[in-house]
Scaffold this active site. Structure first.
Site, short mmCIF file in Angstrom:
data_model
loop_
_atom_site.label_atom_id
_atom_site.label_comp_id
_atom_site.label_asym_id
_atom_site.label_seq_id
_atom_site.Cartn_x
_atom_site.Cartn_y
_atom_site.Cartn_z
N SER A 183 0.85 -1.20 0.00
CA SER A 183 0.00 0.00 0.00
C SER A 183 0.88 1.24 0.00
O SER A 183 1.67 1.46 0.92
CB SER A 183 -0.89 0.01 1.24
OG SER A 183 -1.49 1.28 1.38
N HIS B 20 -1.46 -1.40 -4.13
CA HIS B 20 -2.71 -0.98 -3.47
C HIS B 20 -2.71 0.53 -3.31
O HIS B 20 -1.82 1.11 -2.69
CB HIS B 20 -2.79 -1.68 -2.11
CG HIS B 20 -4.08 -1.49 -1.39
ND1 HIS B 20 -5.23 -2.19 -1.68
CD2 HIS B 20 -4.42 -0.64 -0.38
CE1 HIS B 20 -6.20 -1.82 -0.88
NE2 HIS B 20 -5.74 -0.87 -0.07
N ASP C 200 -4.90 3.67 -1.96
CA ASP C 200 -6.03 4.07 -1.11
C ASP C 200 -6.51 5.45 -1.49
O ASP C 200 -5.73 6.41 -1.49
CB ASP C 200 -5.58 4.09 0.36
CG ASP C 200 -5.33 2.69 0.90
OD1 ASP C 200 -6.26 1.89 0.90
OD2 ASP C 200 -4.18 2.41 1.31
N MET D 140 -9.01 8.27 -0.19
CA MET D 140 -9.82 8.63 0.99
C MET D 140 -10.36 10.05 0.82
O MET D 140 -9.62 10.96 0.45
CB MET D 140 -8.94 8.58 2.24
CG MET D 140 -8.28 7.23 2.48
SD MET D 140 -7.31 7.30 3.99
CE MET D 140 -6.68 5.63 4.06
N HIS E 71 -8.53 1.04 -3.79
CA HIS E 71 -9.44 0.92 -2.65
C HIS E 71 -10.09 2.27 -2.42
O HIS E 71 -9.46 3.20 -1.92
CB HIS E 71 -8.61 0.47 -1.42
CG HIS E 71 -9.39 0.34 -0.16
ND1 HIS E 71 -8.76 0.15 1.07
CD2 HIS E 71 -10.72 0.37 0.10
CE1 HIS E 71 -9.68 0.07 2.01
NE2 HIS E 71 -10.88 0.21 1.46
N MET F 256 -12.35 4.70 -0.65
CA MET F 256 -13.01 4.98 0.63
C MET F 256 -13.67 6.34 0.51
O MET F 256 -13.11 7.37 0.92
CB MET F 256 -11.97 4.96 1.77
CG MET F 256 -11.53 3.57 2.15
SD MET F 256 -10.00 3.56 3.12
CE MET F 256 -8.79 3.52 1.79
N MET G 213 -11.75 -5.84 5.52
CA MET G 213 -10.90 -4.91 6.27
C MET G 213 -10.55 -5.54 7.62
O MET G 213 -11.44 -5.95 8.36
CB MET G 213 -11.62 -3.57 6.49
CG MET G 213 -11.77 -2.71 5.25
SD MET G 213 -10.22 -2.34 4.38
CE MET G 213 -9.26 -1.47 5.63
N ASP H 2 -6.74 -6.31 4.42
CA ASP H 2 -6.10 -4.99 4.44
C ASP H 2 -6.15 -4.42 5.84
O ASP H 2 -7.23 -4.20 6.39
CB ASP H 2 -6.85 -4.08 3.44
CG ASP H 2 -6.26 -2.67 3.34
OD1 ASP H 2 -5.16 -2.43 3.87
OD2 ASP H 2 -6.93 -1.82 2.72
C1 DX5 Z 1 -6.27 1.75 5.71
C2 DX5 Z 1 -5.89 1.40 4.32
C3 DX5 Z 1 -4.75 0.49 4.17
C4 DX5 Z 1 -3.45 0.93 4.81
C5 DX5 Z 1 -2.96 -0.30 5.50
O1 DX5 Z 1 -7.49 2.39 5.67
O2 DX5 Z 1 -6.98 0.83 3.63
O3 DX5 Z 1 -4.54 0.08 2.83
O4 DX5 Z 1 -2.46 1.39 3.92
O5 DX5 Z 1 -1.86 0.03 6.27
P1 DX5 Z 1 -1.15 -0.99 7.25
O6 DX5 Z 1 -0.68 -2.15 6.43
O7 DX5 Z 1 -0.04 -0.18 7.83
O8 DX5 Z 1 -2.19 -1.39 8.27
ZN ZN Z 2 -6.56 -0.02 1.66
#
Ligand code: DX5
Ligand code: ZN
Length: 218
Positions: free
Chosen positions: A8, A33, A35, A37, A66, A68, A137, A175
């Site tokens: 990620s 990956h 993210d 947000m 991903h 969010m 998750m 994740d």
């Molecule tokens: C959190 C994200 C993850 C994040 C995971 O909301 O969806 O993808 O990068 O990070 P780690 O592996 O540090 O928990």
């Molecule tokens: Zn994620």
């Protein structure tokens, strides 16, 4: 079959992102990956379609996006055009999960449904036949570096059993809090795609971390 490691970039160094991505690709990661947000579905903000677009020509990694965000339908077309290979949508983010998954598939992109730690598998059973991947998750979304929630493991098992019993073939991704211990637990429960942010990027040698995770899924 070896698992798929999906580093990620939330924990990567944005000032040298190209380098951080190349390192994990060389080490055997197959997915990247990303993210997204929106500061509303989750409290923090991160990245956007422009990042996907700029990363696309820089790497051969499968771009695992991903999302969010509230109103996920507003972002599907732009993300598909930007070069996302898969778009993951939270069932909690929309009253129209079926329609959004249809939109993703119509855009020629692989479709994923995502469940938060507080959401049961039963909430996504009606769409399991239409997805390429399910993301369980294993932390509450919004931040990297949080501790893995062991209560989520039963849901991985439930999804693996459901897949088998119904002749389906979705991948099961996890994740949040994935490291050299939790990858073993989640793989044993039936997960085969493993997102790892802080474990890979926070300390030294991301390539060695990817190689270790990969090894642990063999
Ligand atoms: C959190 C994200 C993850 C994040 C995971 O909301 O969806 O993808 O990068 O990070 P780690 O592996 O540090 O928990
Ligand atoms: Zn994620």
């Amino acid at each position: 079959m070896a698992g798929i490691i999906a580093p990620s970039i939330l924990s990567a160094d944005v000032t040298k992102l190209g380098e951080d991505v190349a390192l994990v690709e060389k080490a055997g990661a197959k997915y990247l990956h990303i993210d997204l947000m929106d500061g509303s579905f989750v409290p923090s903000m991160a990245y956007g379609p422009a990042w996907v677009k700029q990363l696309r020509p820089q790497t051969d990694l499968f771009l695992d996006v991903h999302l969010m965000a509230v109103h996920p339908e507003n972002h599907v077309e732009e993300l598909a055009e930007a070069g996302a290979d898969l778009i993951g949508v939270h069932v909690e983010a929309t009253p129209h999960i079926h329609r959004v998954l249809q939109m993703i598939k119509a855009a020629g992109v692989k479709a994923e449904v995502v469940i938060n730690p507080g959401t049961p598998v039963s909430a996504i059973v009606p769409v399991l036949g239409m997805v390429d991947q399910v993301l369980v998750m294993t932390v509450n979304p919004g931040f990297g570096g949080q501790a893995f929630l062991p209560a989520t493991v039963a849901k991985i098992k439930e999804l693996a059993d459901y897949k088998k019993d119904n002749g389906l073939d979705y991948d099961i991704e996890v994740d949040g809090g994935i490291n050299d211990k939790t990858i073993v637990m989640t793989a044993a429960a039936g997960a085969n795609v493993f997102v790892a942010g802080s474990y890979v990027y926070d300390k030294k040698d991301p390539a060695a971390k990817v190689a270790k995770l990969l090894d642990l899924t063999k």
